[in-house]
Design a protein around this motif. Structure first.
Motif, PDB file in Angstrom:
ATOM      1  N   SER A  36      21.704 -56.016   9.899  1.00 39.07           N
ATOM      2  CA  SER A  36      22.937 -55.221   9.870  1.00 39.07           C
ATOM      3  C   SER A  36      24.162 -56.058  10.231  1.00 39.07           C
ATOM      4  CB  SER A  36      22.829 -54.023  10.818  1.00 39.07           C
ATOM      5  OG  SER A  36      22.910 -54.432  12.170  1.00 39.07           O
ATOM      6  N   LYS A  37      23.955 -57.230  10.819  1.00 38.88           N
ATOM      7  CA  LYS A  37      25.061 -58.107  11.217  1.00 38.88           C
ATOM      8  C   LYS A  37      25.375 -59.178  10.172  1.00 38.88           C
ATOM      9  CE  LYS A  37      23.974 -57.783  16.137  1.00 38.88           C
ATOM     10  NZ  LYS A  37      25.236 -57.589  16.868  1.00 38.88           N
ATOM     11  N   LEU A  38      24.548 -59.293   9.135  1.00 36.90           N
ATOM     12  CA  LEU A  38      24.664 -60.412   8.189  1.00 36.90           C
ATOM     13  C   LEU A  38      26.024 -60.542   7.523  1.00 36.90           C
ATOM     14  CD1 LEU A  38      21.143 -60.424   6.492  1.00 36.90           C
ATOM     15  CD2 LEU A  38      22.043 -62.043   8.179  1.00 36.90           C
ATOM     16  N   LYS A  39      26.746 -59.477   7.355  1.00 40.43           N
ATOM     17  CA  LYS A  39      28.055 -59.550   6.696  1.00 40.43           C
ATOM     18  C   LYS A  39      29.218 -59.565   7.685  1.00 40.43           C
ATOM     19  CE  LYS A  39      26.598 -57.582   2.327  1.00 40.43           C
ATOM     20  NZ  LYS A  39      26.479 -58.756   1.540  1.00 40.43           N
ATOM     21  N   GLU A  40      28.913 -59.551   8.968  1.00 40.20           N
ATOM     22  CA  GLU A  40      29.977 -59.560   9.973  1.00 40.20           C
ATOM     23  C   GLU A  40      30.574 -60.971  10.076  1.00 40.20           C
ATOM     24  OE1 GLU A  40      28.933 -57.822  13.744  1.00 40.20           O
ATOM     25  OE2 GLU A  40      27.861 -56.164  12.768  1.00 40.20           O
ATOM     26  N   PRO A  41      31.897 -61.089   9.987  1.00 44.60           N
ATOM     27  CA  PRO A  41      32.526 -62.411   9.981  1.00 44.60           C
ATOM     28  C   PRO A  41      32.504 -63.134  11.335  1.00 44.60           C
ATOM     29  CG  PRO A  41      34.192 -60.696   9.964  1.00 44.60           C
ATOM     30  CD  PRO A  41      32.857 -60.009   9.831  1.00 44.60           C
ATOM     31  N   ASN A  42      32.370 -62.407  12.422  1.00 49.32           N
ATOM     32  CA  ASN A  42      32.413 -63.030  13.742  1.00 49.32           C
ATOM     33  C   ASN A  42      31.033 -63.277  14.329  1.00 49.32           C
ATOM     34  OD1 ASN A  42      35.230 -63.310  13.953  1.00 49.32           O
ATOM     35  ND2 ASN A  42      35.414 -61.149  14.466  1.00 49.32           N
ATOM     36  N   VAL A  43      30.037 -63.382  13.462  1.00 49.26           N
ATOM     37  CA  VAL A  43      28.680 -63.653  13.915  1.00 49.26           C
ATOM     38  C   VAL A  43      28.189 -64.924  13.234  1.00 49.26           C
ATOM     39  CG1 VAL A  43      26.317 -62.782  14.090  1.00 49.26           C
ATOM     40  CG2 VAL A  43      28.229 -61.184  14.222  1.00 49.26           C
ATOM     41  N   GLN A  44      27.572 -65.802  14.029  1.00 46.30           N
ATOM     42  CA  GLN A  44      26.996 -67.042  13.514  1.00 46.30           C
ATOM     43  C   GLN A  44      25.487 -66.900  13.552  1.00 46.30           C
ATOM     44  OE1 GLN A  44      29.639 -70.352  15.540  1.00 46.30           O
ATOM     45  NE2 GLN A  44      29.218 -68.673  16.935  1.00 46.30           N
ATOM     46  N   PHE A  45      24.820 -67.386  12.521  1.00 49.79           N
ATOM     47  CA  PHE A  45      23.379 -67.251  12.415  1.00 49.79           C
ATOM     48  C   PHE A  45      22.743 -68.636  12.372  1.00 49.79           C
ATOM     49  CE2 PHE A  45      25.389 -63.599  10.469  1.00 49.79           C
ATOM     50  CZ  PHE A  45      24.721 -62.547  11.072  1.00 49.79           C
ATOM     51  N   ILE A  46      21.796 -68.888  13.285  1.00 51.96           N
ATOM     52  CA  ILE A  46      21.102 -70.176  13.248  1.00 51.96           C
ATOM     53  C   ILE A  46      19.590 -69.949  13.261  1.00 51.96           C
ATOM     54  CG2 ILE A  46      22.990 -71.501  14.251  1.00 51.96           C
ATOM     55  CD1 ILE A  46      21.382 -71.608  16.854  1.00 51.96           C
ATOM     56  N   ASP A  47      18.919 -70.813  12.523  1.00 54.22           N
ATOM     57  CA  ASP A  47      17.461 -70.826  12.416  1.00 54.22           C
ATOM     58  C   ASP A  47      17.016 -72.128  13.069  1.00 54.22           C
ATOM     59  OD1 ASP A  47      14.818 -71.304  11.495  1.00 54.22           O
ATOM     60  OD2 ASP A  47      15.188 -70.168   9.655  1.00 54.22           O
ATOM     61  N   VAL A  48      16.237 -72.034  14.135  1.00 61.02           N
ATOM     62  CA  VAL A  48      15.881 -73.231  14.910  1.00 61.02           C
ATOM     63  C   VAL A  48      14.520 -73.817  14.530  1.00 61.02           C
ATOM     64  CG1 VAL A  48      17.389 -72.669  16.849  1.00 61.02           C
ATOM     65  CG2 VAL A  48      15.029 -71.837  16.863  1.00 61.02           C
ATOM     66  N   LYS A  81      32.162 -66.671  19.457  1.00 60.13           N
ATOM     67  CA  LYS A  81      31.545 -65.744  18.520  1.00 60.13           C
ATOM     68  C   LYS A  81      30.088 -65.505  18.910  1.00 60.13           C
ATOM     69  CE  LYS A  81      34.270 -66.964  14.442  1.00 60.13           C
ATOM     70  NZ  LYS A  81      34.190 -67.441  13.049  1.00 60.13           N
ATOM     71  N   GLU A  82      29.565 -64.353  18.494  1.00 56.29           N
ATOM     72  CA  GLU A  82      28.152 -64.069  18.735  1.00 56.29           C
ATOM     73  C   GLU A  82      27.295 -65.047  17.944  1.00 56.29           C
ATOM     74  OE1 GLU A  82      24.816 -60.507  18.347  1.00 56.29           O
ATOM     75  OE2 GLU A  82      26.845 -60.129  17.630  1.00 56.29           O
ATOM     76  N   VAL A  83      26.172 -65.458  18.537  1.00 56.68           N
ATOM     77  CA  VAL A  83      25.207 -66.317  17.864  1.00 56.68           C
ATOM     78  C   VAL A  83      23.885 -65.554  17.792  1.00 56.68           C
ATOM     79  CG1 VAL A  83      24.020 -68.546  17.860  1.00 56.68           C
ATOM     80  CG2 VAL A  83      26.313 -68.373  18.847  1.00 56.68           C
ATOM     81  N   VAL A  84      23.365 -65.390  16.587  1.00 52.28           N
ATOM     82  CA  VAL A  84      22.064 -64.755  16.382  1.00 52.28           C
ATOM     83  C   VAL A  84      21.088 -65.872  16.033  1.00 52.28           C
ATOM     84  CG1 VAL A  84      20.740 -63.145  14.964  1.00 52.28           C
ATOM     85  CG2 VAL A  84      23.086 -62.575  15.643  1.00 52.28           C
ATOM     86  N   VAL A  85      19.996 -65.945  16.786  1.00 54.79           N
ATOM     87  CA  VAL A  85      19.059 -67.060  16.663  1.00 54.79           C
ATOM     88  C   VAL A  85      17.707 -66.563  16.163  1.00 54.79           C
ATOM     89  CG1 VAL A  85      18.067 -69.048  17.844  1.00 54.79           C
ATOM     90  CG2 VAL A  85      20.248 -68.116  18.631  1.00 54.79           C
ATOM     91  N   LEU A  86      17.145 -67.302  15.205  1.00 53.80           N
ATOM     92  CA  LEU A  86      15.896 -66.939  14.543  1.00 53.80           C
ATOM     93  C   LEU A  86      14.953 -68.135  14.523  1.00 53.80           C
ATOM     94  CD1 LEU A  86      14.531 -64.755  12.556  1.00 53.80           C
ATOM     95  CD2 LEU A  86      15.539 -66.130  10.731  1.00 53.80           C
ATOM     96  N   CYS A  87      13.662 -67.880  14.636  1.00 55.64           N
ATOM     97  CA  CYS A  87      12.630 -68.892  14.405  1.00 55.64           C
ATOM     98  C   CYS A  87      11.466 -68.186  13.707  1.00 55.64           C
ATOM     99  CB  CYS A  87      12.211 -69.579  15.702  1.00 55.64           C
ATOM    100  SG  CYS A  87      11.256 -68.549  16.834  1.00 55.64           S
ATOM    101  N   GLN A  88      10.278 -68.723  13.779  1.00 56.30           N
ATOM    102  CA  GLN A  88       9.148 -68.086  13.107  1.00 56.30           C
ATOM    103  C   GLN A  88       8.625 -66.880  13.878  1.00 56.30           C
ATOM    104  OE1 GLN A  88       8.074 -69.103   9.973  1.00 56.30           O
ATOM    105  NE2 GLN A  88       6.996 -67.157  10.038  1.00 56.30           N
ATOM    106  N   SER A  89       8.498 -67.032  15.215  1.00 53.32           N
ATOM    107  CA  SER A  89       7.876 -65.952  16.000  1.00 53.32           C
ATOM    108  C   SER A  89       8.747 -65.399  17.122  1.00 53.32           C
ATOM    109  CB  SER A  89       6.569 -66.459  16.619  1.00 53.32           C
ATOM    110  OG  SER A  89       6.860 -67.447  17.600  1.00 53.32           O
TER     111      SER A  89
END
Length: 119
Positions: A36-48, A81-89
């Motif tokens: 739901s945040k994917l289109k928000e301009p003030n959110v950064q998304f990182i995959d570690v 800005k908000e940072v949303v962090v993703l990995c495998q698990s």
């Protein structure tokens, strides 16, 4: 004797949680909340995850920043800005969130279950 074993297990569990669990003030969000945040301009998304893992399966909006590089590359992110962090698990992203908090980021979210729970 049983009480000593239970106490030891609890202490070891607590220490492990402190080592790999999310840090203070790190939000844990679901994959649906992250989407739901994917289109928000003030959110950064990182995959570690590693570069190889990222190439195999990725979410387009997430920038690859492997966990072992995060300490050196955190300056590529805006700490305001908000940072949303993703990995495998969700384990490496929890470590990444803790690292970002140590570096002064205040709005950090870990995607619970990582890509394993991405729907």
């Amino acid at each position: 004797m049983e009480l000593v074993i239970v106490a030891a297990v609890l202490i070891v569990g607590w220490l492990l949680y402190k080592k790999v669990g999310p840090g203070k003030n790190v939000k844990t969000i679901t994959s649906e909340e992250a989407k739901s945040k994917l289109k928000e301009p003030n959110v950064q998304f990182i995959d570690v995850r590693t570069k190889g893992e990222y190439k195999g399966q990725k979410v387009k909006q997430f920038k690859n920043m492997p966990l072992h590089e995060l300490g050196k590359r955190a300056n590529e992110l805006d700490p305001n800005k908000e940072v949303v962090v993703l990995c495998q698990s969700g384990m490496r992203s929890a470590k990444a969130c803790s690292e970002l908090k140590r570096q002064g980021f205040t709005n950090v979210s870990n995607v619970r279950g990582g890509l394993n729970m991405w729907r």
